[in-house]
Motif scaffolding. Structure first.
Motif, PDB file in Angstrom:
ATOM      1  N   LYS A  17       0.606  13.787  -7.492  1.00 50.16           N
ATOM      2  CA  LYS A  17       0.734  14.626  -8.675  1.00 50.16           C
ATOM      3  C   LYS A  17       0.565  13.718  -9.886  1.00 50.16           C
ATOM      4  O   LYS A  17       1.344  12.774 -10.065  1.00 50.16           O
ATOM      5  CB  LYS A  17       2.092  15.322  -8.695  1.00 50.16           C
ATOM      6  CG  LYS A  17       2.256  16.310  -7.562  1.00 50.16           C
ATOM      7  CD  LYS A  17       3.613  16.955  -7.583  1.00 50.16           C
ATOM      8  CE  LYS A  17       3.751  17.881  -6.373  1.00 50.16           C
ATOM      9  NZ  LYS A  17       5.121  18.330  -6.185  1.00 50.16           N
ATOM     10  N   VAL A  18      -0.453  13.997 -10.677  1.00 51.91           N
ATOM     11  CA  VAL A  18      -0.763  13.167 -11.832  1.00 51.91           C
ATOM     12  C   VAL A  18      -0.055  13.731 -13.057  1.00 51.91           C
ATOM     13  O   VAL A  18      -0.294  14.868 -13.455  1.00 51.91           O
ATOM     14  CB  VAL A  18      -2.285  13.107 -12.076  1.00 51.91           C
ATOM     15  CG1 VAL A  18      -2.613  12.275 -13.296  1.00 51.91           C
ATOM     16  CG2 VAL A  18      -2.996  12.568 -10.841  1.00 51.91           C
ATOM     17  N   GLY A  19       0.841  12.919 -13.619  1.00 49.16           N
ATOM     18  CA  GLY A  19       1.539  13.313 -14.835  1.00 49.16           C
ATOM     19  C   GLY A  19       1.064  12.467 -15.995  1.00 49.16           C
ATOM     20  O   GLY A  19       0.290  11.526 -15.820  1.00 49.16           O
ATOM     21  N   PRO A  20       1.542  12.763 -17.190  1.00 50.74           N
ATOM     22  CA  PRO A  20       1.099  12.003 -18.362  1.00 50.74           C
ATOM     23  C   PRO A  20       1.564  10.550 -18.345  1.00 50.74           C
ATOM     24  O   PRO A  20       0.870   9.673 -18.850  1.00 50.74           O
ATOM     25  CB  PRO A  20       1.704  12.764 -19.546  1.00 50.74           C
ATOM     26  CG  PRO A  20       2.803  13.593 -18.972  1.00 50.74           C
ATOM     27  CD  PRO A  20       2.469  13.837 -17.534  1.00 50.74           C
ATOM     28  N   ASP A  21       2.717  10.295 -17.745  1.00 55.90           N
ATOM     29  CA  ASP A  21       3.285   8.947 -17.760  1.00 55.90           C
ATOM     30  C   ASP A  21       3.336   8.273 -16.407  1.00 55.90           C
ATOM     31  O   ASP A  21       3.555   7.065 -16.317  1.00 55.90           O
ATOM     32  CB  ASP A  21       4.707   8.976 -18.342  1.00 55.90           C
ATOM     33  CG  ASP A  21       4.733   9.526 -19.757  1.00 55.90           C
ATOM     34  OD1 ASP A  21       3.809   9.197 -20.532  1.00 55.90           O
ATOM     35  OD2 ASP A  21       5.651  10.302 -20.066  1.00 55.90           O
ATOM     36  N   ASN A  22       3.210   9.054 -15.323  1.00 52.02           N
ATOM     37  CA  ASN A  22       3.318   8.453 -13.997  1.00 52.02           C
ATOM     38  C   ASN A  22       2.520   9.247 -12.977  1.00 52.02           C
ATOM     39  O   ASN A  22       1.971  10.291 -13.280  1.00 52.02           O
ATOM     40  CB  ASN A  22       4.796   8.335 -13.577  1.00 52.02           C
ATOM     41  CG  ASN A  22       5.489   9.678 -13.514  1.00 52.02           C
ATOM     42  OD1 ASN A  22       4.926  10.661 -13.043  1.00 52.02           O
ATOM     43  ND2 ASN A  22       6.716   9.751 -13.989  1.00 52.02           N
ATOM     44  N   LEU A  23       2.475   8.697 -11.784  1.00 52.64           N
ATOM     45  CA  LEU A  23       1.829   9.333 -10.641  1.00 52.64           C
ATOM     46  C   LEU A  23       2.899   9.516  -9.575  1.00 52.64           C
ATOM     47  O   LEU A  23       3.510   8.543  -9.134  1.00 52.64           O
ATOM     48  CB  LEU A  23       0.709   8.445 -10.103  1.00 52.64           C
ATOM     49  CG  LEU A  23      -0.379   8.033 -11.101  1.00 52.64           C
ATOM     50  CD1 LEU A  23      -1.260   6.945 -10.515  1.00 52.64           C
ATOM     51  CD2 LEU A  23      -1.213   9.227 -11.501  1.00 52.64           C
ATOM     52  N   GLN A  24       3.149  10.759  -9.181  1.00 54.41           N
ATOM     53  CA  GLN A  24       4.165  11.022  -8.163  1.00 54.41           C
ATOM     54  C   GLN A  24       3.500  11.140  -6.806  1.00 54.41           C
ATOM     55  O   GLN A  24       2.578  11.939  -6.623  1.00 54.41           O
ATOM     56  CB  GLN A  24       4.949  12.284  -8.475  1.00 54.41           C
ATOM     57  CG  GLN A  24       6.110  12.502  -7.513  1.00 54.41           C
ATOM     58  CD  GLN A  24       6.900  13.734  -7.863  1.00 54.41           C
ATOM     59  OE1 GLN A  24       6.326  14.799  -8.068  1.00 54.41           O
ATOM     60  NE2 GLN A  24       8.212  13.595  -7.939  1.00 54.41           N
ATOM     61  N   VAL A  25       3.952  10.311  -5.856  1.00 58.27           N
ATOM     62  CA  VAL A  25       3.416  10.336  -4.502  1.00 58.27           C
ATOM     63  C   VAL A  25       4.376  11.068  -3.583  1.00 58.27           C
ATOM     64  O   VAL A  25       5.522  11.322  -3.948  1.00 58.27           O
ATOM     65  CB  VAL A  25       3.125   8.899  -3.990  1.00 58.27           C
ATOM     66  CG1 VAL A  25       2.012   8.249  -4.806  1.00 58.27           C
ATOM     67  CG2 VAL A  25       4.372   8.040  -4.010  1.00 58.27           C
ATOM     68  N   ALA A  26       3.927  11.398  -2.380  1.00 58.83           N
ATOM     69  CA  ALA A  26       4.716  12.206  -1.450  1.00 58.83           C
ATOM     70  C   ALA A  26       5.616  11.378  -0.539  1.00 58.83           C
ATOM     71  O   ALA A  26       6.320  11.933   0.294  1.00 58.83           O
ATOM     72  CB  ALA A  26       3.782  13.081  -0.612  1.00 58.83           C
ATOM     73  N   VAL A  27       5.586  10.046  -0.663  1.00 62.12           N
ATOM     74  CA  VAL A  27       6.418   9.197   0.190  1.00 62.12           C
ATOM     75  C   VAL A  27       7.552   8.602  -0.647  1.00 62.12           C
ATOM     76  O   VAL A  27       7.446   8.489  -1.869  1.00 62.12           O
ATOM     77  CB  VAL A  27       5.604   8.067   0.858  1.00 62.12           C
ATOM     78  CG1 VAL A  27       4.567   8.655   1.802  1.00 62.12           C
ATOM     79  CG2 VAL A  27       4.956   7.168  -0.163  1.00 62.12           C
TER      80      VAL A  27
ATOM     81  N   PHE B 172       0.825  -1.198   0.000  1.00 66.50           N
ATOM     82  CA  PHE B 172       0.000   0.000   0.000  1.00 66.50           C
ATOM     83  C   PHE B 172       0.867   1.258   0.000  1.00 66.50           C
ATOM     84  O   PHE B 172       1.891   1.311   0.679  1.00 66.50           O
ATOM     85  CB  PHE B 172      -0.923   0.019   1.217  1.00 66.50           C
ATOM     86  CG  PHE B 172      -2.093  -0.907   1.068  1.00 66.50           C
ATOM     87  CD1 PHE B 172      -3.324  -0.428   0.635  1.00 66.50           C
ATOM     88  CD2 PHE B 172      -1.961  -2.257   1.341  1.00 66.50           C
ATOM     89  CE1 PHE B 172      -4.407  -1.278   0.488  1.00 66.50           C
ATOM     90  CE2 PHE B 172      -3.040  -3.114   1.188  1.00 66.50           C
ATOM     91  CZ  PHE B 172      -4.266  -2.630   0.759  1.00 66.50           C
ATOM     92  N   VAL B 173       0.427   2.254  -0.763  1.00 61.60           N
ATOM     93  CA  VAL B 173       1.125   3.535  -0.890  1.00 61.60           C
ATOM     94  C   VAL B 173       0.094   4.642  -0.676  1.00 61.60           C
ATOM     95  O   VAL B 173      -0.940   4.651  -1.346  1.00 61.60           O
ATOM     96  CB  VAL B 173       1.745   3.688  -2.299  1.00 61.60           C
ATOM     97  CG1 VAL B 173       2.476   5.015  -2.429  1.00 61.60           C
ATOM     98  CG2 VAL B 173       2.655   2.525  -2.635  1.00 61.60           C
ATOM     99  N   PRO B 174       0.346   5.589   0.251  1.00 60.16           N
ATOM    100  CA  PRO B 174      -0.614   6.677   0.453  1.00 60.16           C
ATOM    101  C   PRO B 174      -0.656   7.609  -0.763  1.00 60.16           C
ATOM    102  O   PRO B 174       0.369   7.855  -1.401  1.00 60.16           O
ATOM    103  CB  PRO B 174      -0.102   7.395   1.696  1.00 60.16           C
ATOM    104  CG  PRO B 174       1.325   7.009   1.828  1.00 60.16           C
ATOM    105  CD  PRO B 174       1.496   5.691   1.145  1.00 60.16           C
ATOM    106  N   LEU B 175      -1.843   8.113  -1.065  1.00 57.40           N
ATOM    107  CA  LEU B 175      -2.029   8.959  -2.245  1.00 57.40           C
ATOM    108  C   LEU B 175      -2.179  10.438  -1.923  1.00 57.40           C
ATOM    109  O   LEU B 175      -2.440  11.233  -2.817  1.00 57.40           O
ATOM    110  CB  LEU B 175      -3.251   8.476  -3.038  1.00 57.40           C
ATOM    111  CG  LEU B 175      -3.108   7.109  -3.684  1.00 57.40           C
ATOM    112  CD1 LEU B 175      -4.410   6.691  -4.352  1.00 57.40           C
ATOM    113  CD2 LEU B 175      -1.960   7.087  -4.677  1.00 57.40           C
ATOM    114  N   GLY B 176      -2.011  10.818  -0.654  1.00 60.56           N
ATOM    115  CA  GLY B 176      -2.087  12.242  -0.309  1.00 60.56           C
ATOM    116  C   GLY B 176      -1.041  13.024  -1.086  1.00 60.56           C
ATOM    117  O   GLY B 176       0.075  12.559  -1.284  1.00 60.56           O
ATOM    118  N   GLU B 177      -1.399  14.195  -1.565  1.00 57.91           N
ATOM    119  CA  GLU B 177      -0.510  15.082  -2.313  1.00 57.91           C
ATOM    120  C   GLU B 177      -0.016  14.461  -3.619  1.00 57.91           C
ATOM    121  O   GLU B 177       1.060  14.792  -4.111  1.00 57.91           O
ATOM    122  CB  GLU B 177       0.676  15.514  -1.452  1.00 57.91           C
ATOM    123  CG  GLU B 177       0.269  16.253  -0.186  1.00 57.91           C
ATOM    124  CD  GLU B 177       1.445  16.602   0.689  1.00 57.91           C
ATOM    125  OE1 GLU B 177       2.513  16.977   0.151  1.00 57.91           O
ATOM    126  OE2 GLU B 177       1.298  16.489   1.911  1.00 57.91           O
TER     127      GLU B 177
END
Length: 124
Positions: free
Chosen positions: A66-76, A59-64
């Motif tokens: 950032k949705v990009g065209p190729d990936n999703l950047q998470v804050a952890v 599991f990875v938290p999704l708070g903050e």
């Protein structure tokens, strides 16, 4: 509009299979599923497959996020994800105990929901 409201408007079905990366751009893994808050429908956690042999979901938290065209950047960071507790899923919901363990591990504020279960799998 708050960040939580903006996240709630995104179509999480489009996130399936995208690569999650940490703040440094380090690859964490491919997004498998999204778990949302049962009270607000805001995405809270994603699961990714880790490892080559004996792969397991993490599991990875999704708070903050950032949705990009190729990936999703998470804050952890990737190291935090690798050290996260292994959660055995039973059905499509996280138990409050498992949810609490995840929030504690990622140093997030945890408020138990007013329901028996915590987070549920988002419908795709």
């Amino acid at each position: 509009m708050s960040d939580d409201e903006q996240v709630a408007e995104w179509n999480v079905a489009e996130w399936h299979g995208k690569t999650l990366v940490d703040p440094d751009g380090e690859k964490i893994g491919k997004l498998e599923d999204v778990y949302v808050d049962v009270e607000t429908d805001v995405p809270q956690f994603a699961t990714v497959k880790e490892g080559f042999i004996g792969r397991h979901l993490t599991f990875v938290p999704l708070g903050e996020i950032k949705v990009g065209p190729d990936n999703l950047q998470v804050a952890v960071y990737k190291s935090q994800v690798e050290a996260a507790p292994n959660i055995e899923l039973q059905g499509e919901e996280l138990s409050q105990a498992d949810e609490s363990a995840l929030y504690h591990h990622f140093e997030l504020n945890y408020t138990p929901p007013n329901t028996e279960s915590g987070r549920r799998l988002a419908r795709r």
